[in-house]
Design an enzyme around this catalytic site. Structure first.
Site, PDB file in Angstrom:
ATOM      1  N   ARG A  20      24.980 -37.274 -12.496  1.00 38.73           N
ATOM      2  CA  ARG A  20      24.475 -36.494 -11.272  1.00 38.73           C
ATOM      3  C   ARG A  20      24.507 -34.969 -11.421  1.00 38.73           C
ATOM      4  NH1 ARG A  20      27.656 -39.777  -7.156  1.00 38.73           N
ATOM      5  NH2 ARG A  20      26.991 -38.028  -5.481  1.00 38.73           N
ATOM      6  N   LYS A  54      28.039 -29.938   1.609  1.00 42.30           N
ATOM      7  CA  LYS A  54      26.859 -29.915   2.228  1.00 42.30           C
ATOM      8  C   LYS A  54      27.014 -30.428   3.567  1.00 42.30           C
ATOM      9  CE  LYS A  54      23.989 -30.966  -1.029  1.00 42.30           C
ATOM     10  NZ  LYS A  54      24.912 -31.206  -2.164  1.00 42.30           N
ATOM     11  N   ARG A  78      35.939 -38.668  -2.425  1.00 46.72           N
ATOM     12  CA  ARG A  78      35.009 -39.305  -1.373  1.00 46.72           C
ATOM     13  C   ARG A  78      34.916 -40.703  -1.566  1.00 46.72           C
ATOM     14  NH1 ARG A  78      29.221 -36.154  -1.242  1.00 46.72           N
ATOM     15  NH2 ARG A  78      28.913 -37.398  -2.927  1.00 46.72           N
ATOM     16  N   ARG A  81      30.612 -45.326  -1.566  1.00 47.81           N
ATOM     17  CA  ARG A  81      28.995 -45.239  -2.146  1.00 47.81           C
ATOM     18  C   ARG A  81      29.103 -45.533  -3.726  1.00 47.81           C
ATOM     19  NH1 ARG A  81      26.672 -39.218  -0.851  1.00 47.81           N
ATOM     20  NH2 ARG A  81      25.985 -39.674  -2.877  1.00 47.81           N
TER      21      ARG A  81
HETATM   22  P1  ADP Z   1      25.405 -35.532  -3.153  1.00 50.59           P
HETATM   23  O1  ADP Z   1      25.987 -35.226  -1.628  1.00 50.59           O
HETATM   24  O2  ADP Z   1      26.245 -36.251  -3.843  1.00 50.59           O
HETATM   25  O3  ADP Z   1      24.375 -34.882  -3.556  1.00 50.59           O
HETATM   26  P2  ADP Z   1      23.061 -37.216  -1.819  1.00 50.59           P
HETATM   27  O4  ADP Z   1      23.414 -38.023  -0.578  1.00 50.59           O
HETATM   28  O5  ADP Z   1      22.259 -35.676  -1.397  1.00 50.59           O
HETATM   29  O6  ADP Z   1      24.686 -36.952  -2.654  1.00 50.59           O
HETATM   30  O7  ADP Z   1      22.118 -37.803  -2.746  1.00 50.59           O
HETATM   31  C1  ADP Z   1      22.498 -39.134  -3.147  1.00 50.59           C
HETATM   32  C2  ADP Z   1      21.166 -39.554  -4.116  1.00 50.59           C
HETATM   33  O8  ADP Z   1      20.205 -39.725  -3.308  1.00 50.59           O
HETATM   34  C3  ADP Z   1      20.918 -38.524  -5.344  1.00 50.59           C
HETATM   35  O9  ADP Z   1      21.691 -38.507  -6.419  1.00 50.59           O
HETATM   36  C4  ADP Z   1      19.756 -38.901  -5.685  1.00 50.59           C
HETATM   37  O10 ADP Z   1      19.441 -40.323  -6.353  1.00 50.59           O
HETATM   38  C5  ADP Z   1      18.889 -39.274  -4.300  1.00 50.59           C
HETATM   39  N1  ADP Z   1      18.290 -38.172  -3.492  1.00 50.59           N
HETATM   40  C6  ADP Z   1      18.632 -37.392  -2.472  1.00 50.59           C
HETATM   41  N2  ADP Z   1      17.950 -36.616  -2.168  1.00 50.59           N
HETATM   42  C7  ADP Z   1      17.002 -36.339  -3.154  1.00 50.59           C
HETATM   43  C8  ADP Z   1      15.947 -35.642  -3.299  1.00 50.59           C
HETATM   44  N3  ADP Z   1      15.588 -34.735  -2.618  1.00 50.59           N
HETATM   45  N4  ADP Z   1      15.075 -36.071  -4.477  1.00 50.59           N
HETATM   46  C9  ADP Z   1      15.193 -36.742  -4.895  1.00 50.59           C
HETATM   47  N5  ADP Z   1      16.406 -37.797  -5.065  1.00 50.59           N
HETATM   48  C10 ADP Z   1      17.281 -37.577  -3.948  1.00 50.59           C
END
Ligand code: ADP
Length: 192
Positions: free
Chosen positions: A146, A14, A128, A134
């Site tokens: 996750r 994404k 990654r 991270r």
């Molecule tokens: P990935 O690309 O691995 O999905 P993100 O950077 O989008 O990771 O998100 C990392 C973490 O941040 C998630 O695992 C969650 O804990 C938190 N997070 C991100 N977006 C949301 C959301 N919309 N609602 C709740 N938690 C979120």
């Protein structure tokens, strides 16, 4: 104003493909994950609350991310649209987004879903981890949680947006980034 949702499991690409869409269309990219990581880095109260949840592979509370999204919308009125990356992640968040936009007579323009199988999630995130460092990319156990969180809480959004006629999917498991990027760009072109 256009409001696009970039949807997909962790590691689907994404963020990577958002960059290409920003370059082509000048949309404002909002990654709730990146915003949360910035709060953690800055040591804010919100960051402290979010840190443990993120490190365990769990979601932070809906109200927290909803507030971040609403203030980003408010503070960026000079863009042609927004690319929501990592939001909404629960049905409650999707409903809150609909309500937020309805206040100004607006709605979600479309959802661009990038699908990859679970095995690829692990492979991508491990790669990654070596590059971005991270904390939530570091262990198999956290990645597995996750993926579980994604299936339980986020996947139901597919039906939500299908019912609204706003769900569009591409496969993100092509052999190269360029091939996958082109699929996303081609889909976006049909949604203009
Ligand atoms: P990935 O690309 O691995 O999905 P993100 O950077 O989008 O990771 O998100 C990392 C973490 O941040 C998630 O695992 C969650 O804990 C938190 N997070 C991100 N977006 C949301 C959301 N919309 N609602 C709740 N938690 C979120």
């Amino acid at each position: 104003m256009k409001y696009y949702i970039l949807f997909g499991p962790p590691g689907a690409g994404k963020g990577t493909h958002a960059a290409a869409l920003v370059e082509k269309y000048n949309y404002k990219h909002i990654s709730t994950g990146a915003l949360l990581r910035a709060e953690i880095a800055a040591g804010t109260e919100l960051g402290k609350q979010a840190q443990e949840l993120i490190a365990g592979g769990n979601l932070v509370p809906d109200e927290v991310v909803e507030g971040m999204i609403e203030s980003t919308f408010r503070n960026n009125r000079d863009v042609p649209g927004f690319l929501l990356d990592g939001f909404p992640r629960t049905i409650a968040q999707a409903e809150a987004l609909d309500k937020m936009l309805a206040k100004t007579g607006e709605e979600v323009t479309g959802t661009i879903s990038i699908m990859i199988p679970d095995e690829l999630v692990f492979e991508r995130i491990k790669r990654r981890a070596a590059i971005e460092g991270r904390a939530d990319d570091a262990s198999d156990e956290i990645i597995a949680n996750r993926v579980k969180t994604y299936h339980a809480q986020t996947e139901p959004l597919i039906e939500y947006y299908k019912a609204a006629g706003k769900y569009h999917e591409v496969m993100g498991d092509g052999p190269t980034i360029e091939i996958n990027r082109q699929r996303v760009l081609d889909l976006m072109e049909t949604l203009q």
